[in-house]
Enzyme design. Structure first.
Site, short mmCIF file in Angstrom:
data_model
loop_
_atom_site.label_atom_id
_atom_site.label_comp_id
_atom_site.label_asym_id
_atom_site.label_seq_id
_atom_site.Cartn_x
_atom_site.Cartn_y
_atom_site.Cartn_z
N GLY A 81 0.84 -1.19 0.00
CA GLY A 81 0.00 0.00 0.00
C GLY A 81 0.87 1.24 0.00
O GLY A 81 2.06 1.18 0.32
N GLN A 127 3.47 9.99 0.67
CA GLN A 127 4.72 9.22 0.58
C GLN A 127 5.47 9.49 -0.72
O GLN A 127 6.64 9.13 -0.84
CB GLN A 127 4.44 7.73 0.73
CG GLN A 127 3.96 7.39 2.15
CD GLN A 127 3.75 5.90 2.30
OE1 GLN A 127 2.72 5.37 1.93
NE2 GLN A 127 4.76 5.23 2.82
N CYS A 155 6.64 0.23 7.00
CA CYS A 155 6.20 1.32 6.13
C CYS A 155 7.32 1.68 5.16
O CYS A 155 8.48 1.74 5.57
CB CYS A 155 5.84 2.53 6.99
SG CYS A 155 5.29 3.95 6.04
N LEU A 156 6.96 1.94 3.91
CA LEU A 156 7.96 2.32 2.91
C LEU A 156 8.71 3.58 3.32
O LEU A 156 9.84 3.78 2.91
CB LEU A 156 7.28 2.56 1.55
CG LEU A 156 6.56 1.36 0.92
CD1 LEU A 156 5.81 1.80 -0.33
CD2 LEU A 156 7.55 0.25 0.62
N HIS A 192 -3.57 2.03 8.30
CA HIS A 192 -2.20 2.54 8.16
C HIS A 192 -2.13 3.57 7.01
O HIS A 192 -1.56 4.65 7.17
CB HIS A 192 -1.26 1.36 7.90
CG HIS A 192 0.17 1.71 7.64
ND1 HIS A 192 1.20 1.24 8.42
CD2 HIS A 192 0.74 2.47 6.66
CE1 HIS A 192 2.34 1.71 7.94
NE2 HIS A 192 2.10 2.45 6.87
N GLU A 193 -2.72 3.21 5.86
CA GLU A 193 -2.63 4.12 4.70
C GLU A 193 -3.43 5.41 4.95
O GLU A 193 -2.98 6.50 4.61
CB GLU A 193 -3.12 3.44 3.42
CG GLU A 193 -2.30 2.23 2.98
CD GLU A 193 -0.78 2.44 2.98
OE1 GLU A 193 -0.31 3.58 2.84
OE2 GLU A 193 -0.06 1.45 3.16
N HIS A 234 -1.68 8.05 7.03
CA HIS A 234 -0.71 8.91 6.33
C HIS A 234 -1.35 10.24 5.91
O HIS A 234 -0.69 11.27 5.87
CB HIS A 234 -0.17 8.21 5.07
CG HIS A 234 0.95 7.25 5.33
ND1 HIS A 234 2.17 7.66 5.80
CD2 HIS A 234 1.05 5.91 5.16
CE1 HIS A 234 2.97 6.60 5.92
NE2 HIS A 234 2.31 5.52 5.54
NI NI Z 1 3.15 3.57 5.51
#
Ligand code: NI
Length: 172
Positions: A45, A50, A101-102, A143-144, A147
């Site tokens: 995701g 991001q 997380c990325l 989570h997404e 952000h």
């Molecule tokens: Ni994340």
């Protein structure tokens, strides 16, 4: 187009994203850039901040809604763009998932969140979409969306664990 990933502690990760007023070419382009960037790193995701864009758009892998059984191969990803996602808690019981997380490379931590949630939003054609999920998938949806409210998963862990990560970052 591939875009550089915004990584902690970049202040853009702490900002509240703007709702999308109209699904126009800029939103379709943003979604494509998010997809390209996500596919290049192989995550489950991604949220627009991001890649440095403070608009309320996320991509989630809805194949995680039905996780494979232990003896099954995981199915192909089914990545969906969700514009202006809204989370509704369906079961507030605490569920703990090991998250990463990325934007927080090289770190995972257990995060407690409501067990079952719904995500409502729009697809790129402006049609309403609705997903429900629990466990790992439910955690991904939350989570997404976090952000877009300037929150990352390390905001939801203990001070002690977070300082461990920050020490590790400084050593690099
Ligand atoms: Ni994340």
């Amino acid at each position: 187009m591939l875009r550089p990933l915004v990584q902690y502690p970049d202040p853009r990760l702490t900002k509240i994203s703007e709702p999308v007023a109209e699904i126009d070419d800029s939103v379709r382009e943003l979604a494509q850039d998010m997809l390209d960037t996500l596919n290049s790193v192989g995550g489950v995701g991604i949220a627009a901040p991001q890649i440095g864009v403070l608009r309320r758009v996320v991509i989630v892998d809805v194949s995680l809604m039905n996780p494979p059984k232990e003896d099954e191969e995981p199915g192909p990803q089914d990545l969906r763009v969700v514009v202006n996602p809204v989370i509704t808690v369906l079961d507030p019981a605490k569920h703990i998932e090991n998250e990463g997380c990325l934007s927080v490379p090289g770190f995972r931590a257990k995060v407690a969140r409501p067990k079952r949630v719904a995500m409502d939003g729009l697809d790129l054609n402006g049609n309403p979409i609705h997903f429900e999920g629990e466990g790992y998938f439910g955690a991904c949806l939350q989570h997404e969306t976090d952000h877009l409210d300037g929150k990352i998963f390390i905001d939801r862990i203990s001070y002690l664990k977070r300082s461990m990560y920050e020490k590790k970052m400084k050593r690099k």
